[in-house]
Scaffold this motif. Structure first.
Motif, PDB file in Angstrom:
ATOM      1  N   THR A  23       0.821  -1.212   0.000  1.00  0.00           N
ATOM      2  CA  THR A  23       0.000   0.000   0.000  1.00  0.00           C
ATOM      3  C   THR A  23       0.858   1.268   0.000  1.00  0.00           C
ATOM      4  O   THR A  23       0.319   2.366  -0.055  1.00  0.00           O
ATOM      5  CB  THR A  23      -0.884   0.032   1.266  1.00  0.00           C
ATOM      6  OG1 THR A  23      -0.033  -0.137   2.403  1.00  0.00           O
ATOM      7  CG2 THR A  23      -1.927  -1.069   1.233  1.00  0.00           C
ATOM      8  N   LYS A  24       2.167   1.099   0.089  1.00  0.00           N
ATOM      9  CA  LYS A  24       3.102   2.221   0.186  1.00  0.00           C
ATOM     10  C   LYS A  24       4.453   1.793  -0.349  1.00  0.00           C
ATOM     11  O   LYS A  24       4.763   0.597  -0.370  1.00  0.00           O
ATOM     12  CB  LYS A  24       3.349   2.572   1.665  1.00  0.00           C
ATOM     13  CG  LYS A  24       2.337   3.366   2.374  1.00  0.00           C
ATOM     14  CD  LYS A  24       2.912   3.696   3.752  1.00  0.00           C
ATOM     15  CE  LYS A  24       1.878   4.316   4.667  1.00  0.00           C
ATOM     16  NZ  LYS A  24       2.426   4.472   6.032  1.00  0.00           N
ATOM     17  N   ALA A  25       5.280   2.777  -0.675  1.00  0.00           N
ATOM     18  CA  ALA A  25       6.682   2.494  -1.017  1.00  0.00           C
ATOM     19  C   ALA A  25       7.453   3.797  -1.040  1.00  0.00           C
ATOM     20  O   ALA A  25       6.933   4.823  -1.493  1.00  0.00           O
ATOM     21  CB  ALA A  25       6.778   1.817  -2.374  1.00  0.00           C
ATOM     22  N   THR A  26       8.698   3.769  -0.566  1.00  0.00           N
ATOM     23  CA  THR A  26       9.613   4.894  -0.734  1.00  0.00           C
ATOM     24  C   THR A  26      10.811   4.390  -1.537  1.00  0.00           C
ATOM     25  O   THR A  26      11.496   3.457  -1.117  1.00  0.00           O
ATOM     26  CB  THR A  26      10.055   5.454   0.629  1.00  0.00           C
ATOM     27  OG1 THR A  26       8.894   5.922   1.328  1.00  0.00           O
ATOM     28  CG2 THR A  26      11.017   6.625   0.448  1.00  0.00           C
ATOM     29  N   LEU A  27      11.002   5.004  -2.717  1.00  0.00           N
ATOM     30  CA  LEU A  27      12.022   4.548  -3.658  1.00  0.00           C
ATOM     31  C   LEU A  27      12.999   5.677  -3.976  1.00  0.00           C
ATOM     32  O   LEU A  27      12.590   6.841  -4.105  1.00  0.00           O
ATOM     33  CB  LEU A  27      11.365   4.101  -4.978  1.00  0.00           C
ATOM     34  CG  LEU A  27      10.256   3.064  -4.895  1.00  0.00           C
ATOM     35  CD1 LEU A  27       9.732   2.738  -6.297  1.00  0.00           C
ATOM     36  CD2 LEU A  27      10.732   1.803  -4.203  1.00  0.00           C
ATOM     37  N   ARG A  28      14.273   5.339  -4.145  1.00  0.00           N
ATOM     38  CA  ARG A  28      15.260   6.291  -4.650  1.00  0.00           C
ATOM     39  C   ARG A  28      15.364   6.075  -6.154  1.00  0.00           C
ATOM     40  O   ARG A  28      15.426   4.919  -6.611  1.00  0.00           O
ATOM     41  CB  ARG A  28      16.615   6.056  -3.971  1.00  0.00           C
ATOM     42  CG  ARG A  28      17.554   7.241  -4.093  1.00  0.00           C
ATOM     43  CD  ARG A  28      18.825   7.019  -3.299  1.00  0.00           C
ATOM     44  NE  ARG A  28      19.582   5.931  -3.906  1.00  0.00           N
ATOM     45  CZ  ARG A  28      20.418   5.140  -3.228  1.00  0.00           C
ATOM     46  NH1 ARG A  28      20.614   5.295  -1.942  1.00  0.00           N
ATOM     47  NH2 ARG A  28      21.053   4.175  -3.855  1.00  0.00           N
ATOM     48  N   LEU A  29      15.388   7.157  -6.915  1.00  0.00           N
ATOM     49  CA  LEU A  29      15.274   7.044  -8.375  1.00  0.00           C
ATOM     50  C   LEU A  29      16.644   7.072  -9.050  1.00  0.00           C
ATOM     51  O   LEU A  29      17.669   7.320  -8.406  1.00  0.00           O
ATOM     52  CB  LEU A  29      14.359   8.150  -8.893  1.00  0.00           C
ATOM     53  CG  LEU A  29      12.941   8.084  -8.281  1.00  0.00           C
ATOM     54  CD1 LEU A  29      12.105   9.268  -8.705  1.00  0.00           C
ATOM     55  CD2 LEU A  29      12.250   6.777  -8.674  1.00  0.00           C
ATOM     56  N   ALA A  30      16.631   6.859 -10.368  1.00  0.00           N
ATOM     57  CA  ALA A  30      17.868   6.548 -11.098  1.00  0.00           C
ATOM     58  C   ALA A  30      18.873   7.682 -11.140  1.00  0.00           C
ATOM     59  O   ALA A  30      20.066   7.440 -11.335  1.00  0.00           O
ATOM     60  CB  ALA A  30      17.534   6.101 -12.517  1.00  0.00           C
ATOM     61  N   ASN A  31      18.451   8.925 -10.965  1.00  0.00           N
ATOM     62  CA  ASN A  31      19.431  10.010 -11.058  1.00  0.00           C
ATOM     63  C   ASN A  31      20.166  10.284  -9.756  1.00  0.00           C
ATOM     64  O   ASN A  31      21.020  11.166  -9.716  1.00  0.00           O
ATOM     65  CB  ASN A  31      18.784  11.295 -11.580  1.00  0.00           C
ATOM     66  CG  ASN A  31      18.945  11.401 -13.089  1.00  0.00           C
ATOM     67  OD1 ASN A  31      19.543  10.528 -13.701  1.00  0.00           O
ATOM     68  ND2 ASN A  31      18.422  12.461 -13.677  1.00  0.00           N
ATOM     69  N   ALA A  32      19.838   9.547  -8.712  1.00  0.00           N
ATOM     70  CA  ALA A  32      20.536   9.739  -7.440  1.00  0.00           C
ATOM     71  C   ALA A  32      22.013   9.351  -7.591  1.00  0.00           C
ATOM     72  O   ALA A  32      22.360   8.450  -8.350  1.00  0.00           O
ATOM     73  CB  ALA A  32      19.892   8.892  -6.353  1.00  0.00           C
ATOM     74  N   THR A  33      22.884  10.070  -6.864  1.00  0.00           N
ATOM     75  CA  THR A  33      24.311   9.723  -6.776  1.00  0.00           C
ATOM     76  C   THR A  33      24.695   9.816  -5.308  1.00  0.00           C
ATOM     77  O   THR A  33      23.883  10.213  -4.460  1.00  0.00           O
ATOM     78  CB  THR A  33      25.175  10.716  -7.576  1.00  0.00           C
ATOM     79  OG1 THR A  33      24.960  12.030  -7.022  1.00  0.00           O
ATOM     80  CG2 THR A  33      24.818  10.718  -9.051  1.00  0.00           C
ATOM     81  N   ALA A  34      25.955   9.509  -5.009  1.00  0.00           N
ATOM     82  CA  ALA A  34      26.420   9.607  -3.622  1.00  0.00           C
ATOM     83  C   ALA A  34      26.310  11.048  -3.115  1.00  0.00           C
ATOM     84  O   ALA A  34      26.097  11.291  -1.929  1.00  0.00           O
ATOM     85  CB  ALA A  34      27.857   9.101  -3.518  1.00  0.00           C
ATOM     86  N   ASP A  35      26.444  12.028  -4.033  1.00  0.00           N
ATOM     87  CA  ASP A  35      26.373  13.437  -3.648  1.00  0.00           C
ATOM     88  C   ASP A  35      24.948  13.976  -3.643  1.00  0.00           C
ATOM     89  O   ASP A  35      24.698  15.082  -3.158  1.00  0.00           O
ATOM     90  CB  ASP A  35      27.183  14.297  -4.633  1.00  0.00           C
ATOM     91  CG  ASP A  35      28.656  13.960  -4.570  1.00  0.00           C
ATOM     92  OD1 ASP A  35      29.123  13.606  -3.467  1.00  0.00           O
ATOM     93  OD2 ASP A  35      29.313  14.030  -5.621  1.00  0.00           O
ATOM     94  N   ASN A  36      24.043  13.248  -4.261  1.00  0.00           N
ATOM     95  CA  ASN A  36      22.682  13.750  -4.428  1.00  0.00           C
ATOM     96  C   ASN A  36      21.720  12.583  -4.282  1.00  0.00           C
ATOM     97  O   ASN A  36      21.236  12.022  -5.259  1.00  0.00           O
ATOM     98  CB  ASN A  36      22.544  14.401  -5.825  1.00  0.00           C
ATOM     99  CG  ASN A  36      21.108  14.794  -6.101  1.00  0.00           C
ATOM    100  OD1 ASN A  36      20.291  14.928  -5.189  1.00  0.00           O
ATOM    101  ND2 ASN A  36      20.783  14.956  -7.383  1.00  0.00           N
ATOM    102  N   THR A  37      21.498  12.207  -3.007  1.00  0.00           N
ATOM    103  CA  THR A  37      20.681  11.009  -2.759  1.00  0.00           C
ATOM    104  C   THR A  37      19.219  11.353  -2.515  1.00  0.00           C
ATOM    105  O   THR A  37      18.431  10.501  -2.146  1.00  0.00           O
ATOM    106  CB  THR A  37      21.218  10.223  -1.537  1.00  0.00           C
ATOM    107  OG1 THR A  37      21.245  11.128  -0.428  1.00  0.00           O
ATOM    108  CG2 THR A  37      22.598   9.663  -1.788  1.00  0.00           C
ATOM    109  N   ASN A  38      18.853  12.621  -2.741  1.00  0.00           N
ATOM    110  CA  ASN A  38      17.468  13.008  -2.446  1.00  0.00           C
ATOM    111  C   ASN A  38      16.532  12.939  -3.649  1.00  0.00           C
ATOM    112  O   ASN A  38      15.539  13.666  -3.713  1.00  0.00           O
ATOM    113  CB  ASN A  38      17.426  14.400  -1.777  1.00  0.00           C
ATOM    114  CG  ASN A  38      17.989  15.462  -2.691  1.00  0.00           C
ATOM    115  OD1 ASN A  38      18.523  15.135  -3.747  1.00  0.00           O
ATOM    116  ND2 ASN A  38      17.865  16.704  -2.287  1.00  0.00           N
ATOM    117  N   GLN A  39      16.871  12.096  -4.602  1.00  0.00           N
ATOM    118  CA  GLN A  39      15.951  11.815  -5.711  1.00  0.00           C
ATOM    119  C   GLN A  39      15.025  10.695  -5.249  1.00  0.00           C
ATOM    120  O   GLN A  39      15.211   9.542  -5.610  1.00  0.00           O
ATOM    121  CB  GLN A  39      16.732  11.384  -6.951  1.00  0.00           C
ATOM    122  CG  GLN A  39      17.769  12.390  -7.407  1.00  0.00           C
ATOM    123  CD  GLN A  39      17.131  13.632  -7.989  1.00  0.00           C
ATOM    124  OE1 GLN A  39      16.244  13.525  -8.837  1.00  0.00           O
ATOM    125  NE2 GLN A  39      17.530  14.809  -7.519  1.00  0.00           N
TER     126      GLN A  39
END
Lengths: 167, 167, 167
Positions: free
Chosen positions: A68-84
């Motif tokens: 019923t829910k999910a929190t996913l990190r998306l493909a443009n995330a990097t070590a410096d920008n993990t807030n995608q």
């Protein structure tokens, strides 16, 4: 050599046979099946299971279920920008779950919505089960998974080693 | 029969036990784990691994990772029209990788983009790893995969046989 | 103890070794490979295979192939409202197939169309093979899968048990 001696040699062959099996490439495998029910969280439940069974080289073989829910990190995330990151709150069918589970989980998931449309990414958590999640885990029982920082990626990445202790 | 004789019979049972295990349906399995790093190409790396380890019946169990490129053949391709191809060049999370690897690879993949949207098809190549690709391969060690032309499809299709040599 | 006695003890160790292997957590695994050809239906073919081989704890390890049809139940379906169904009739690549197969199949699938767009859901049937479907099944040979009604979900849900008979 007596007939009895022949029988003894068969016993020896069996024992040596087991040793030969252990010397061939790759690893033998054990499997674990787990069903989660409504409201359980998939990622933390799998991590608890791995800890409880003390698995050293665990990975997903298959997983079928709904959330019923999910929190996913998306493909443009990097070590410096993990807030995608995307936070989803609707019913989804799990149509794929892949990855390894030790010592940190590295799981990617693909979810299908009420129209069959799919969305996917790196599992951060919040995978609250709707009706069920059936999971088959594999454990490569001659291997050991650890993670070490890889300066090329900025993430701790999988390191695969032979286990020192054998059965 | 002496107590010693009983012990000898246990040795025999062990050896026969191994033979019985080999006679039951299906195949036993060995697993291999491999981590690829930035810039490595997934398809050719897996093919090299299969060749190096001389695997005869290998298949994907799970794969988690990310790529910066992919060339996929799409669903409307046929033996007469194989140019239904898409060349992608952006960051993707691998959310599914399925298929068999011997003697030619037959892999399908599902990739999730920066918005979580997914795209999938038959792997032709160019799967350049972004940060990592963790792959667990299975090898059915009593089977042998080959491919033979199937006049119904126009493609060389999977043929599954028992291996002649046993352990 | 004579040298002969030492050999006998090796035979005993082998036999005990097998018993120890059976006592460790999880289950050993057998694998089955199956290729389906044009026009065969994937779901019923897998169910027939499970029945023929008398598998007790079978699940999908990997599946690669193509279909010309599919009937899927979508994510908003519940026990009270199971008519959230989509009937598809076009060529798709199978990019994921997950789930368990005994005694009823519980499979989810992800399909990619002529543009690479993906659609997914719970498999109801009509998965008519276009060119091929290569399937690797696992059988956890120390486990037994059954299903029991779960009043929380309204569906018969997976129950995992140790098999009573051992090899």
């Amino acid at each position: 050599m007596s007939e009895l001696g022949e029988e003894v040699r068969e016993g020896q062959l069996a024992w040596r046979g087991l040793r030969v099996l252990m010397a061939i490439p790759g690893s033998s495998l054990r499997v674990f099946a787990k069903r989660l029910g409504p409201g359980q969280e998939l990622l933390s439940s799998l991590q608890e299971f791995v800890e409880e069974k003390q698995l050293k080289a665990p990975f997903i073989i298959t997983c079928v279920g709904s959330v019923t829910k999910a929190t996913l990190r998306l493909a443009n995330a990097t070590a410096d920008n993990t807030n995608q990151v995307i936070r989803l709150q609707e019913r989804f069918e799990i149509v794929s779950l892949v990855g390894t589970l030790n010592p940190e989980a590295h799981l990617h998931i693909c979810l299908a919505d009420k129209d069959g449309r799919t969305i996917g990414g790196h599992v951060l958590g919040d995978l609250e089960v709707f009706t069920t999640a059936e999971v088959i885990l594999g454990e490569a029982d001659e291997l050991c998974f650890t993670r070490e920082m890889d300066s090329r990626t900025g993430f701790p990445e999988l390191v695969i080693q032979k286990r020192l202790e054998q059965i």
